[in-house]
Design an enzyme around this catalytic site. Structure first.
Site, mmCIF file in Angstrom:
data_model
loop_
_atom_site.group_PDB
_atom_site.id
_atom_site.type_symbol
_atom_site.label_atom_id
_atom_site.label_comp_id
_atom_site.label_asym_id
_atom_site.label_seq_id
_atom_site.Cartn_x
_atom_site.Cartn_y
_atom_site.Cartn_z
ATOM 1 N N LYS A 1 8.926 -2.723 5.269
ATOM 2 C CA LYS A 1 8.794 -2.786 3.802
ATOM 3 C C LYS A 1 9.179 -4.260 3.799
ATOM 4 C CE LYS A 1 12.255 -2.434 0.718
ATOM 5 N NZ LYS A 1 12.064 -3.630 -0.034
ATOM 6 N N LYS B 1 7.362 -5.614 -6.443
ATOM 7 C CA LYS B 1 7.859 -5.316 -7.698
ATOM 8 C C LYS B 1 7.244 -6.092 -8.909
ATOM 9 C CE LYS B 1 12.198 -3.424 -6.118
ATOM 10 N NZ LYS B 1 12.687 -4.024 -4.766
ATOM 11 N N ASP C 1 4.875 -7.630 -15.131
ATOM 12 C CA ASP C 1 3.907 -8.860 -15.997
ATOM 13 C C ASP C 1 2.986 -8.062 -16.864
ATOM 14 O OD1 ASP C 1 3.199 -11.272 -16.775
ATOM 15 O OD2 ASP C 1 3.720 -12.213 -14.871
ATOM 16 N N ILE C 2 2.239 -8.845 -17.283
ATOM 17 C CA ILE C 2 1.408 -8.190 -18.428
ATOM 18 C C ILE C 2 0.105 -7.635 -17.436
ATOM 19 C CG2 ILE C 2 1.654 -9.885 -20.433
ATOM 20 C CD1 ILE C 2 -0.636 -11.448 -19.686
ATOM 21 N N ARG D 1 22.505 5.146 2.642
ATOM 22 C CA ARG D 1 23.476 4.547 3.470
ATOM 23 C C ARG D 1 23.794 5.839 4.478
ATOM 24 N NH1 ARG D 1 22.244 0.672 1.635
ATOM 25 N NH2 ARG D 1 23.289 -1.119 0.655
ATOM 26 N N GLY E 1 17.809 -0.475 4.359
ATOM 27 C CA GLY E 1 17.986 -1.844 4.992
ATOM 28 C C GLY E 1 18.948 -2.115 5.960
#
Ligand code: C5P
Length: 225
Positions: A35, A63, A66-67, A175, A204
């Site tokens: 990712k 991510k 917006d329009i 986690r 991550g």
């Protein structure tokens, strides 16, 4: 049993570190996807490196928010990178998520619900009056309506999402036991997330911290047993 699918968040701008992540995740007990988020995607070497990847599951965590026209154009602009997955905030609205789906081709469009770094208090601060679980349910309905391929939510909302969304459920906010939450609010362990019905998890810091990737993966495998 199916092999657990893990999207490892390659959150760094260092090509050296990314190469190390890829090398050290060649593990036969797990399926790894890679990712790439805003940090790497916007870095000097990001685009070129991603275009060189072969036979890997790649996830572009753009991510988008917006329009409709801009979101669809952004998807078209990265077509050459052949992402398996690209994210858009469902809060961009039904028309925007539908517009991305229309131009996505083979790329799976993933709808992001309320960020895992937010809790009910943070939602109030932005002026949202409903609580996290209710908003996520609304957003999952929209994802379903737009025929999105996957949804991102915290593991705490998987059961709610499953009622209305029948495809992939990808959960960040993961986690290994004992690890600190950091900036995340709605977290679970990978085992709990899979038990709740996640189809894959995003990890991550629990995996890449201190560069001990191999050791952390062994811990992950032990915890999943
Ligand atoms: O280090 P950690 O496991 O918290 O990283 C989580 C990753 O998942 C980050 O790359 C973050 O951008 C991403 N993510 C998230 N919450 C979402 C969507 C994506 O944490 N709702």
């Amino acid at each position: 049993m199916k092999k657990p699918k893990i999207f490892i968040a390659c959150d760094t701008t260092s090509l050296k570190k990314i190469k190390k992540i890829i090398k050290e995740t060649q593990n036969s007990k797990l399926i790894f996807g890679y990712k790439f988020g805003l940090q790497f995607l916007n870095s000097k070497n990001g685009r070129k490196f991603i275009s060189s990847l072969k036979d890997k599951i790649i996830f572009g965590d753009y991510k988008l928010a917006d329009i409709p026209n801009t979101c669809a154009s952004a998807i078209k602009a990265v077509r050459d990178l052949r992402f398996n997955y690209i994210t858009i905030h469902i809060s961009s609205g039904l028309k925007a998520i539908k517009a991305t789906k229309k131009v996505a081709g083979r790329t799976k469009i993933v709808g992001v619900t309320i960020l895992t770094s937010l809790d009910n208090k943070s939602l109030k601060e932005i002026g949202f009056n409903r609580e996290v679980k209710k908003l996520v349910l609304y957003q999952a309905r929209l994802a379903s309506k737009a025929k999105l391929d996957a949804i991102v939510c915290s593991p705490q909302e998987i059961k709610i999402v499953k009622k209305v969304f029948k495809k992939e459920i990808i959960t960040p906010g993961i986690r290994l036991s004992g690890d600190s939450k950091g900036d995340q609010k709605r977290v679970m362990t990978p085992k709990q997330a899979f038990e709740n019905g996640a189809t894959s998890v995003v990890m991550g810091r629990s995996l890449i911290k201190k560069g001990n990737i191999k050791k952390n993966i062994q811990k992950l495998i032990r915890e999943l047993k």
